[in-house]
Design an enzyme around this catalytic site. Structure first.
Site, mmCIF file in Angstrom:
data_model
loop_
_atom_site.group_PDB
_atom_site.id
_atom_site.type_symbol
_atom_site.label_atom_id
_atom_site.label_comp_id
_atom_site.label_asym_id
_atom_site.label_seq_id
_atom_site.Cartn_x
_atom_site.Cartn_y
_atom_site.Cartn_z
ATOM 1 C CG MET A 1 -1.746 2.286 2.438
ATOM 2 S SD MET A 1 -1.656 2.625 4.225
ATOM 3 C CE MET A 1 -1.571 4.421 4.249
ATOM 4 C CB ILE B 1 0.006 -2.308 4.176
ATOM 5 C CG1 ILE B 1 -0.308 -2.706 5.613
ATOM 6 C CG2 ILE B 1 -0.822 -1.105 3.733
ATOM 7 C CD1 ILE B 1 0.450 -1.906 6.633
ATOM 8 C CB CYS B 2 -0.780 -3.314 -1.409
ATOM 9 S SG CYS B 2 -2.377 -4.087 -1.659
ATOM 10 N NE ARG B 3 -4.488 3.637 -5.231
ATOM 11 C CZ ARG B 3 -5.721 3.539 -5.706
ATOM 12 N NH1 ARG B 3 -6.219 2.356 -6.008
ATOM 13 N NH2 ARG B 3 -6.472 4.600 -5.875
#
Length: 98
Positions: free
Chosen positions: A87, A59-61
């Site tokens: 996210m 997961i990242c932005r």
């Protein structure tokens, strides 16, 4: 690189490892409960914190960095997916954050 939806991530988060690769300052916006935080730049030195026997959802932005990390993890022998939309999509959907 396989992408999974935020819905699939939410369903799989009890069994799979969630790896948040955002930088420390980005984490202040909230993390998915139970996620492991290892900034992308620290991954090589902290790889031992992940269980090779369990799938990893990265997961990242927004989904860009996580795709690169999932690809690297796959190359290192892990089963890894990236969460589409990152996210931004998770929070937009109103899903839980800590």
């Amino acid at each position: 690189m396989p992408e999974i939806t935020i819905t699939d991530t939410d369903k799989r988060r009890a069994a799979d490892q969630l790896l948040d690769v955002r930088e420390d300052f980005e984490i202040t916006e909230g993390m998915i409960p139970g996620a492991i935080h290892i900034p992308m730049g620290e991954l090589n030195t902290r790889l031992g914190e992940l269980d090779r026997a369990r799938p990893v959802i990265v997961i990242c932005r927004s989904g860009n960095r996580s795709a690169r990390v999932a690809d690297a993890l796959t190359g290192a022998g892990f089963t890894a997916d990236t969460m589409a939309g990152g996210m931004i999509a998770w929070q937009r959907a109103g899903l839980a954050v800590t």
